[in-house]
Design an enzyme around this catalytic site. Structure first.
Site, short mmCIF file in Angstrom:
data_model
loop_
_atom_site.label_atom_id
_atom_site.label_comp_id
_atom_site.label_asym_id
_atom_site.label_seq_id
_atom_site.Cartn_x
_atom_site.Cartn_y
_atom_site.Cartn_z
N LEU A 185 13.64 23.74 39.51
CA LEU A 185 13.47 22.56 40.37
C LEU A 185 12.63 21.44 39.77
CD1 LEU A 185 12.90 24.23 43.87
CD2 LEU A 185 15.00 23.25 42.95
N ALA A 361 12.04 17.04 41.11
CA ALA A 361 12.61 15.90 40.38
C ALA A 361 14.08 16.11 40.07
CB ALA A 361 11.82 15.64 39.10
N HIS A 362 14.43 17.31 39.61
CA HIS A 362 15.82 17.61 39.22
C HIS A 362 16.08 19.08 39.50
CE1 HIS A 362 15.89 13.75 37.12
NE2 HIS A 362 14.75 14.10 36.58
N GLN A 363 17.32 19.40 39.87
CA GLN A 363 17.71 20.78 40.14
C GLN A 363 18.71 21.22 39.08
OE1 GLN A 363 18.48 18.31 42.87
NE2 GLN A 363 16.26 18.33 42.98
#
Length: 429
Positions: A185, A361-363
């Site tokens: 994540l 921030a990003h998956q």
């Protein structure tokens, strides 16, 4: 089509059009516009059917057209009310939404008959050969060639993202135990610094903190890329006022008003950890299970410490974090020891008791790539181990968290995967 779309939107706003969801947690739908086809979605009621019928007639009348009586058709997942709907509108019923660009558009559970078109295509190809002129080995070669080439034409590329791809695969019947696992994540926590109007501190006086590039600087001062490969990177995002306000701690109306008043000259910097922990997507993109490891918490703490020190060195008048205590420090009005105490306390805050907002921030990584089906969902080419011709081309195939923003890597994986698909199709011609 723009006119039709605006007409539908007005119907929705007026409460005349009842939206539907294709899944329990899916996004509500009203329409899908293709090159030469339109799919309209509404509740299965007589009033909704009449509303659609009336709207199509108005659309036709406005542009001087005539609706082809044999073209519009209703399709329903239920069997009860459809007869009365057909009778009231005169629009016929179909048990299938047919195909688009040669592919069946399915809305119910997959059944064997849904793939009958592939069997028919194979049978036609085999029948067209003069098999009586071939010996047994030749016939076997013919059958294998046809069986391998035709199904591969109907290859599917899935790119729903790390949170939505796993539920889609599971609903489609895939059983690989790795689907939904290994979710990373990129946990993020943020600090801010207020810079007063001073040319030496903020050279462009007219410039606002929320203007300019989305991401303009990155530092690896808190990383350990040369050894473990993990750590926290420091980045400077362009924060929207709405996002800033929901992350800010609430002390009082006066306090939040003061913070928002200073927003345009407040720099926002966050620490992003390349997480060693991994979680699971459970059933839907809205249900995940994830718990940070101690090493990830330590990396975030080190990152926030560097952020606070960087802000002070850059000349920030006031520093603060997003911890719910709402503490801030006027850097130039305190002693060295008071500053050190503030930095140590704020960088040691807990990340697991909901006192500090931790964002993702990003998956990535929930259908990871590997070299065997026991540990991965897809092979090195992005093709699933279970279904031949089914490819994934998004961040879900990442074997680990990257440690940097994944946009370019996602583009590269999508490009390489599609190039492989093209090569396979060329060989099967």
């Amino acid at each position: 089509m723009e006119f039709l779309s605006q007409h539908i939107i007005k119907n929705i706003d007026d409460g005349l059009w009842k939206l539907v969801r294709l899944s329990r947690n899916g996004h509500p739908l009203s329409r899908l516009f293709f090159t030469d086809d339109v799919l309209l979605f509404a509740k299965e009621t007589k009033s909704q059917a009449l509303n659609i019928d009336s709207m199509l007639k108005q659309f036709a009348k406005y542009f001087g057209l005539k609706v082809n009586a044999t073209n519009p058709r209703f399709s329903s997942t239920r069997r009860g009310k459809i007869s009365s709907i057909v009778a009231s509108t005169g629009i016929s019923r179909t048990h299938s939404i047919e195909k688009y660009l040669g592919f069946p558009m399915l809305y119910d559970r997959l059944q064997r008959r849904d793939f009958s078109f592939v069997e028919e295509k194979i049978s036609k190809s085999l029948a067209s050969w003069q098999h009586k002129l071939l010996n047994k080995a030749g016939r076997m070669t013919l059958v294998k060639s046809v069986l391998n080439s035709i199904p591969n034409y109907y290859m599917q590329l899935v790119a729903c993202g790390a949170l939505s791809t796993p539920p889609l695969l599971e609903r489609s019947g895939l059983k690989n135990k790795n689907i939904g696992r290994n979710l990373h994540l990129y946990p993020v926590t943020m600090a801010s610094g207020y810079f007063p109007i001073a040319p030496e501190l903020w050279p462009e006086e007219h410039k606002k903190s929320y203007e300019g590039g989305i991401m303009t600087a990155m530092s690896t001062v808190a990383t350990d890329f040369n050894k473990s490969g993990y750590g926290a990177v420091i980045q400077t995002p362009s924060s929207h006022p709405g996002l800033f306000s929901i992350l800010m701690p609430w002390n009082s109306g006066t306090d939040i008003k003061d913070r928002m008043h200073k927003f345009s000259r407040t720099a926002h910097v966050f620490a992003l950890a390349r997480d060693q922990a991994s979680g699971t997507v459970v059933d839907s993109p809205n249900r995940i299970s994830y718990q940070m490891k101690d090493v990830d918490k330590d990396n975030l703490s080190k990152g926030i410490e560097k952020v606070l020190r960087t802000m002070a060195a850059a000349g920030a008048e006031e520093n603060g974090t997003h911890n719910n205590k709402g503490r801030s420090l006027k850097v130039k009005e305190v002693s060295y020891h008071e500053f050190e105490k503030f930095v140590n306390e704020e960088s040691s805050m807990s990340f697991t008791d909901l006192s500090t907002p931790v964002c993702s921030a990003h998956q990535m990584g929930s259908c990871r790539m590997g070299n065997n089906p026991k540990e991965s969902v897809v092979n090195q080419m992005g093709e699933t181990w279970e279904v031949k011709g089914l490819y994934l081309a998004d961040s879900s195939v990442f074997p680990t968290a990257l440690g940097v923003n994944p946009m370019v890597t996602i583009q590269a994986i999508a490009y390489c995967t599609t190039q492989h698909v093209l090569e396979v199709l060329k060989r099967k011609r």
